[in-house]
Design a protein around this motif. Structure first.
Motif, PDB file in Angstrom:
ATOM      1  N   ILE A   8      -4.975  20.840  23.276  1.00 11.59           N
ATOM      2  CA  ILE A   8      -4.016  19.742  23.150  1.00 11.59           C
ATOM      3  C   ILE A   8      -3.338  19.800  21.779  1.00 11.59           C
ATOM      4  CG2 ILE A   8      -3.794  17.222  22.935  1.00 11.59           C
ATOM      5  CD1 ILE A   8      -5.904  17.021  25.177  1.00 11.59           C
ATOM      6  N   ALA A   9      -4.101  20.021  20.726  1.00 11.69           N
ATOM      7  CA  ALA A   9      -3.522  20.102  19.381  1.00 11.69           C
ATOM      8  C   ALA A   9      -2.535  21.264  19.270  1.00 11.69           C
ATOM      9  CB  ALA A   9      -4.632  20.249  18.342  1.00 11.69           C
ATOM     10  N   ALA A  13       1.519  20.926  18.501  1.00 12.67           N
ATOM     11  CA  ALA A  13       2.178  21.613  17.387  1.00 12.67           C
ATOM     12  C   ALA A  13       3.421  22.366  17.855  1.00 12.67           C
ATOM     13  CB  ALA A  13       1.201  22.567  16.699  1.00 12.67           C
ATOM     14  N   VAL A  14       3.316  23.083  18.953  1.00 11.43           N
ATOM     15  CA  VAL A  14       4.465  23.838  19.476  1.00 11.43           C
ATOM     16  C   VAL A  14       5.560  22.875  19.925  1.00 11.43           C
ATOM     17  CG1 VAL A  14       5.237  25.352  21.339  1.00 11.43           C
ATOM     18  CG2 VAL A  14       3.131  25.862  20.118  1.00 11.43           C
ATOM     19  N   LEU A  18       9.522  22.264  18.306  1.00 10.11           N
ATOM     20  CA  LEU A  18      10.758  22.312  19.095  1.00 10.11           C
ATOM     21  C   LEU A  18      11.521  20.996  19.010  1.00 10.11           C
ATOM     22  CD1 LEU A  18       9.424  24.203  22.240  1.00 10.11           C
ATOM     23  CD2 LEU A  18      10.939  25.121  20.462  1.00 10.11           C
ATOM     24  N   LEU A  19      10.799  19.890  19.128  1.00  9.38           N
ATOM     25  CA  LEU A  19      11.441  18.584  19.025  1.00  9.38           C
ATOM     26  C   LEU A  19      12.093  18.380  17.657  1.00  9.38           C
ATOM     27  CD1 LEU A  19       8.850  16.192  20.699  1.00  9.38           C
ATOM     28  CD2 LEU A  19      11.189  16.633  21.477  1.00  9.38           C
ATOM     29  N   PRO A  51       4.501  14.254  21.136  1.00  5.20           N
ATOM     30  CA  PRO A  51       5.157  15.462  21.625  1.00  5.20           C
ATOM     31  C   PRO A  51       4.724  15.954  22.992  1.00  5.20           C
ATOM     32  CG  PRO A  51       3.642  16.003  19.880  1.00  5.20           C
ATOM     33  CD  PRO A  51       3.703  14.504  19.956  1.00  5.20           C
ATOM     34  N   VAL A  52       3.509  15.698  23.396  1.00  2.49           N
ATOM     35  CA  VAL A  52       3.060  16.229  24.683  1.00  2.49           C
ATOM     36  C   VAL A  52       2.331  15.145  25.457  1.00  2.49           C
ATOM     37  CG1 VAL A  52       1.781  18.044  25.876  1.00  2.49           C
ATOM     38  CG2 VAL A  52       2.796  18.526  23.666  1.00  2.49           C
ATOM     39  N   GLU A  53       3.084  14.194  25.955  1.00  4.72           N
ATOM     40  CA  GLU A  53       2.470  13.197  26.830  1.00  4.72           C
ATOM     41  C   GLU A  53       2.072  13.922  28.111  1.00  4.72           C
ATOM     42  OE1 GLU A  53       0.665  10.044  27.669  1.00  4.72           O
ATOM     43  OE2 GLU A  53       1.910   9.962  25.893  1.00  4.72           O
TER      44      GLU A  53
END
Length: 64
Positions: A8-9, A13-14, A18-19, A51-53
């Motif tokens: 998940i971490a 980060a990726v 990008l965001l 960032p990653v829901e």
């Protein structure tokens, strides 16, 4: 459990990289905070991102 947390971490980060790149171009004066903020933000424009829901779905191989 540690493997899931690490994955998940890494996804966060990726995705955040990008965001940040895309949103900084859209609003270059805005500042950043994460979804874990603990106090009101100062005046001005802010991006507050998770960032990653749904990262757990990605880890389980689900496409959505």
């Amino acid at each position: 459990m540690q493997e899931i947390a690490s994955t998940i971490a890494a996804n966060d980060a990726v995705s955040m990289a990008l965001l940040c790149q895309a949103l900084a171009q859209a609003r270059p004066g805005a500042r950043w905070d994460d979804e874990e903020g603990s106090a009101p933000l100062p005046d001005g424009e802010w991006w507050v991102c998770d960032p990653v829901e749904g990262a757990i779905h990605h880890i389980h191989g689900l496409p959505h």
